[in-house]
Design an enzyme around this catalytic site. Structure first.
Site, mmCIF file in Angstrom:
data_model
loop_
_atom_site.group_PDB
_atom_site.id
_atom_site.type_symbol
_atom_site.label_atom_id
_atom_site.label_comp_id
_atom_site.label_asym_id
_atom_site.label_seq_id
_atom_site.Cartn_x
_atom_site.Cartn_y
_atom_site.Cartn_z
ATOM 1 N N CYS A 1 -34.474 48.888 9.999
ATOM 2 C CA CYS A 1 -34.452 48.705 11.451
ATOM 3 C C CYS A 1 -33.244 47.883 11.879
ATOM 4 O O CYS A 1 -33.249 46.648 11.782
ATOM 5 C CB CYS A 1 -35.754 48.022 11.892
ATOM 6 S SG CYS A 1 -35.792 47.652 13.649
ATOM 7 N N CYS B 1 -33.838 45.406 14.721
ATOM 8 C CA CYS B 1 -34.529 44.173 14.314
ATOM 9 C C CYS B 1 -33.594 43.241 13.543
ATOM 10 O O CYS B 1 -33.683 42.027 13.682
ATOM 11 C CB CYS B 1 -35.720 44.475 13.405
ATOM 12 S SG CYS B 1 -36.709 45.886 13.891
ATOM 13 N N ASP B 2 -32.732 43.792 12.694
ATOM 14 C CA ASP B 2 -32.062 42.952 11.694
ATOM 15 C C ASP B 2 -30.544 42.850 11.824
ATOM 16 O O ASP B 2 -29.926 42.089 11.072
ATOM 17 C CB ASP B 2 -32.389 43.483 10.280
ATOM 18 C CG ASP B 2 -33.878 43.382 9.992
ATOM 19 O OD1 ASP B 2 -34.514 42.463 10.543
ATOM 20 O OD2 ASP B 2 -34.401 44.209 9.223
#
Ligand code: NAP
Length: 308
Positions: free
Chosen positions: A133, A136-137
């Site tokens: 992701c 997200c990261d």
């Protein structure tokens, strides 16, 4: 005692939300269940530019807008990780990790999740440099070199997203042509800090015991084993149907997807499926929403037919 509804919708992504809108608006009692936040994969998507009405919208913003417009019609929305769906005559019993519900109509909208590469280092460094992701990261890789594995829409779209923060992004693809839509390809080719390695098979994700340090791959043309130093590896090699709880219903194909007719009907009367979890070619927010409108209306038609 199991709580009773007219319709239970499993999964609150764009398709599940739309089905909830149509079924609640038709005055049915509706339960919308999800094991995570509403919005599904939209929450992990930075910018969406192929949903009509928005020239570009952030995934979480579109989730929120959809949710608010659905809740106007007051379906129940509850947390629940569905473990199994069983049949008792026309009644369907939905068991989650914490509760049990019944309804004559069930709509499956559980979508798809990322596939793993299954190479050494992938599991060991998951969360320590290996990610599925980018939204997200990506922030953990500011100014670093990262690799993206895959050549589909997700790999290319997320590669472009990562290129805004990372020093460089190398897209490693197993063929010499991308599968991604031409618009996404064009965007990636225009970025100075996106590189491509073609015809490459990832052999391992390397690390120092703490975090990812690089990737080992085979050049499929020469057979040579090569390495690329990177701090992060983002894996986008396709998706898997999220259908484990429905295995005993006899409605899955051999790959775990759910075939339906154009009314979103599965093999079991009163069980419908929509969106990414269906056996189909194109998995998009726009067609999940279309499926959702049909499934919500068909659930209503099914309940009417029980009274005929
Ligand atoms: P996908 O379309 O199935 O693409 C998977 C990619 O990974 C392909 O390029 C495939 O290579 C490669 N791959 C598969 N197994 C591999 C392996 N073992 N090793 C190395 N590479 C491997 O999956 P996706 O990109 O996640 O997309 C899933 C669905 O969501 C698609 O329907 C897509 O259109 C949709 N989607 C749409 C958007 C958008 O519209 N903006 C964004 C994201 C996703 P080959 O090409 O050689 O098969």
């Amino acid at each position: 005692m199991a709580k009773e509804y007219d319709v239970i919708i499993i999964g609150a992504g764009p398709g599940g939300l739309t089905a909830a809108l149509y079924a609640s608006r038709a005055n049915l009692s509706v339960l919308l269940l999800d094991r995570g936040p509403y919005g599904g994969q939209m929450n992990n998507t930075d910018a969406i530019d192929n949903y009509p009405g928005f020239s570009e919208v952030k995934g979480p913003e579109l989730s929120e807008k959809m949710y608010q417009s659905v809740m106007k019609f007051k379906p129940d929305f509850e947390y629940g990780d569905v473990q199994q769906v069983t049949l008792d005559g026309i009644k369907k019993i939905v068991k989650t990790d914490t509760a049990e519900y019944t309804a004559p109509a069930v709509i499956i909208a559980t979508g798809a999740d990322h596939k793993h590469l299954n190479v050494p280092g992938e599991e060991e460094y998951s969360g320590r440099g290996v990610s599925y992701c980018a939204v997200c990261d990506a922030a953990f890789f500011k100014g670093e070199d990262v690799a993206v594995i895959g050549g589909g829409d997700s790999a290319v779209e997320e590669g472009v997203y990562l290129s805004q923060m990372a020093k460089s992004v190398t897209i490693i693809h197993r063929r010499d042509k991308l599968r991604a839509q031409p618009t996404l390809q064009k965007r990636a080719f225009a970025k100075d800090n996106i590189n491509f390695i073609w015809n490459a098979q990832t052999e391992a994700i390397d690390g120092d015991g703490q975090k990812v340090t690089g990737i080992t791959y085979k050049d499929k043309e020469t057979g040579e084993i090569k390495t690329l130093p990177v701090a992060g590896v983002f894996i986008y090699v396709g998706v898997l149907a999220q259908t484990k709880p429905f295995e005993d219903l006899g409605i899955l194909d051999s790959h775990g997807w759910i075939p339906t007719d154009e009314h979103m009907k599965t093999k079991v009367p009163g069980i419908f499926a929509l969106g990414d979890v269906r056996q189909k070619d194109l998995r998009q927010i726009a067609n999940a929403v279309g499926d959702g409108s049909i499934a919500g209306q068909e659930a209503y038609n099914y309940l009417q037919s029980l009274n005929d």
